[in-house]
Motif scaffolding. Sequence first.
Motif, PDB file in Angstrom:
ATOM      1  N   HIS A 163      -4.892  27.596 -20.568  1.00 31.79           N
ATOM      2  CA  HIS A 163      -4.544  27.693 -19.327  1.00 31.79           C
ATOM      3  C   HIS A 163      -3.207  28.207 -18.866  1.00 31.79           C
ATOM      4  O   HIS A 163      -2.712  28.351 -17.711  1.00 31.79           O
ATOM      5  CB  HIS A 163      -5.027  26.697 -18.449  1.00 31.79           C
ATOM      6  N   HIS A 164      -2.390  28.034 -19.842  1.00 31.23           N
ATOM      7  CA  HIS A 164      -0.681  28.227 -19.638  1.00 31.23           C
ATOM      8  C   HIS A 164       0.092  29.016 -20.678  1.00 31.23           C
ATOM      9  O   HIS A 164       1.154  29.586 -20.251  1.00 31.23           O
ATOM     10  CB  HIS A 164       0.024  26.837 -19.776  1.00 31.23           C
ATOM     11  N   GLN A 165      -0.556  29.406 -21.584  1.00 29.92           N
ATOM     12  CA  GLN A 165       0.177  30.269 -22.685  1.00 29.92           C
ATOM     13  C   GLN A 165      -0.224  31.764 -22.324  1.00 29.92           C
ATOM     14  O   GLN A 165      -1.079  32.171 -21.836  1.00 29.92           O
ATOM     15  CB  GLN A 165      -0.626  30.189 -24.092  1.00 29.92           C
ATOM     16  N   ASP A 166       0.887  32.643 -22.418  1.00 33.45           N
ATOM     17  CA  ASP A 166       1.101  33.796 -22.165  1.00 33.45           C
ATOM     18  C   ASP A 166      -0.003  34.558 -23.190  1.00 33.45           C
ATOM     19  O   ASP A 166      -0.043  34.456 -24.336  1.00 33.45           O
ATOM     20  CB  ASP A 166       2.459  34.503 -22.575  1.00 33.45           C
ATOM     21  N   GLN A 167      -0.912  35.220 -22.603  1.00 29.68           N
ATOM     22  CA  GLN A 167      -2.226  36.028 -23.165  1.00 29.68           C
ATOM     23  C   GLN A 167      -1.777  37.142 -23.985  1.00 29.68           C
ATOM     24  O   GLN A 167      -2.401  37.287 -25.101  1.00 29.68           O
ATOM     25  CB  GLN A 167      -3.138  36.403 -22.305  1.00 29.68           C
ATOM     26  N   VAL A 169      -6.702  17.696 -26.817  1.00 26.54           N
ATOM     27  CA  VAL A 169      -6.771  17.943 -25.303  1.00 26.54           C
ATOM     28  C   VAL A 169      -5.602  18.605 -24.891  1.00 26.54           C
ATOM     29  O   VAL A 169      -5.423  19.755 -24.012  1.00 26.54           O
ATOM     30  CB  VAL A 169      -7.035  16.760 -24.650  1.00 26.54           C
ATOM     31  N   ILE A 170      -4.334  18.080 -24.993  1.00 23.39           N
ATOM     32  CA  ILE A 170      -3.130  18.768 -24.575  1.00 23.39           C
ATOM     33  C   ILE A 170      -2.935  19.980 -25.077  1.00 23.39           C
ATOM     34  O   ILE A 170      -2.426  20.953 -24.251  1.00 23.39           O
ATOM     35  CB  ILE A 170      -1.948  17.709 -24.979  1.00 23.39           C
ATOM     36  N   LEU A 171      -3.270  20.262 -26.346  1.00 28.90           N
ATOM     37  CA  LEU A 171      -2.915  21.645 -27.076  1.00 28.90           C
ATOM     38  C   LEU A 171      -4.127  22.686 -26.427  1.00 28.90           C
ATOM     39  O   LEU A 171      -3.675  23.721 -25.963  1.00 28.90           O
ATOM     40  CB  LEU A 171      -3.100  21.491 -28.499  1.00 28.90           C
ATOM     41  N   TRP A 172      -5.279  22.167 -26.309  1.00 29.63           N
ATOM     42  CA  TRP A 172      -6.277  22.900 -25.657  1.00 29.63           C
ATOM     43  C   TRP A 172      -5.826  23.508 -24.026  1.00 29.63           C
ATOM     44  O   TRP A 172      -6.177  24.661 -23.950  1.00 29.63           O
ATOM     45  CB  TRP A 172      -7.502  22.114 -25.760  1.00 29.63           C
ATOM     46  N   GLN A 173      -5.500  22.507 -23.521  1.00 30.01           N
ATOM     47  CA  GLN A 173      -4.876  22.954 -22.133  1.00 30.01           C
ATOM     48  C   GLN A 173      -3.941  23.842 -22.148  1.00 30.01           C
ATOM     49  O   GLN A 173      -4.160  25.001 -21.111  1.00 30.01           O
ATOM     50  CB  GLN A 173      -4.651  21.632 -21.224  1.00 30.01           C
ATOM     51  N   VAL A 174      -2.758  23.741 -22.841  1.00 35.35           N
ATOM     52  CA  VAL A 174      -1.809  24.590 -22.812  1.00 35.35           C
ATOM     53  C   VAL A 174      -2.301  26.088 -23.233  1.00 35.35           C
ATOM     54  O   VAL A 174      -1.813  26.946 -22.883  1.00 35.35           O
ATOM     55  CB  VAL A 174      -0.536  24.186 -23.381  1.00 35.35           C
ATOM     56  N   ALA A 175      -3.069  25.971 -24.313  1.00 35.39           N
ATOM     57  CA  ALA A 175      -3.527  27.197 -25.240  1.00 35.39           C
ATOM     58  C   ALA A 175      -4.225  28.206 -24.170  1.00 35.39           C
ATOM     59  O   ALA A 175      -4.166  29.366 -24.053  1.00 35.39           O
ATOM     60  CB  ALA A 175      -4.161  26.847 -26.293  1.00 35.39           C
TER      61      ALA A 175
END
Length: 413
Positions: free
Chosen positions: A45-49, A37-43
């Motif tokens: 919603h927060h990672q530069d596309q 879940v932590i990885l999913w959220q960052v991937a």
Amino acid sequence: MTVADARRTVPVRRLLDARFLALVLLLWTVLRLVSGVILWQVAHHHQDQSVYDGSSVPVFFQFAVLWDGQWYEQIATQGYPGRLPTGSDGTSVQQNPWAFYPIFPLLARGVMALTGVSFAVAGVAVATVLGYAAAVVVAGLLREQVGRWGALAGVTLLGAYPSAPTFQVAYTESLALLLLAAALWLLVRQRWWAAALVALLTGLARPVALPLGLVALVVVVARWRGRAARPVPRGEYAGMAAALVGCGLAGLIWPAVAWWRTGVPDAYTRTMSSWRGGESVTPFLPSIERAQWLWGDVLGLVVLAVGAGLLLTAVLGPWAAGLGLALRTWCLGYAFYLFAALDPWTSLYRYLMLLFPLFVVLAGAGWARGAGPDVPRWAALTRTGVLAALMVAWQVWWVWYLFQFVPPSDYPP
């Protein structure tokens, strides 16, 4: 027969009985879901596309191949270069795949060939499956040493550790943990020939041969010293020698392969130095310089001294007696190895996971059986739960600050 000798005669199937194994797998699954879940959220919603290639591979899997995963993808799809890449001067070696060990990318390549999936999917699948296997082996090893609840506490804290998300991305942490725990368990059980074989495999997975060899030496010497109470048959001497030789060869096998394939005798060490701008690593100096850079010339040395004192206290105190000779030796030897050989920075989080026996001590479950304070089970569970929750919170920071890539450059996890 000593208590330790009696434990070695207990069949593995009794240590990994169905109920215990189910608890281990349940705990590991819950913790992997939390990390997922932590990885999913960052991937999402927060990672530069800009780091994503717009392919049909789901974003989560592309995110899971960042950093070292990109090197393993290159190895799985292209193999290792026959020549060392050099800079414009023609002599300085550039960063290249020879710094990364082959078992993990070769396993991923096998999955790709069998299923047709991309490396991103195969790498995550291999790491995740190996992580489950590692959790089972760690649990069995710890149960033999400190009992059922100590083992469950150790596995819980290992699975909750800040950099534990690497157990389910395209990294080698799962593989390294599996092989190391298996080698240590075999040495504890004095299964010398099997330990030699697994030690050789570690030489193709992670550079841990030196501290593992120290463990083998200490265990072999202890077995020899106890020969009056339990004589050593001639065939066992051969097995003990094989375990020592296996650990020794483990440290040489990958540099030898790099030499053979590239024709450069020091191909591996020159490649490793490329991550330091071509500077060779002087033992202990990088750790000292990093501590002084962080805390100042004097305070940095004080921090190192205090850290060493805390480690010795944790490992040598009666609260760690249940770990036994092999695991205590591993904790001291591996920590000393990191201090001597590593250029410590953000990757230290990952390397410290291999000190997993210390999680048992942290949970208060490292006492020798029948010794130590009589702690109620609810108190032990509460202590482990609180520590696990704190580590999970630290995981959020680790993924956000270290695994997330901020272009054009960033600190590696």
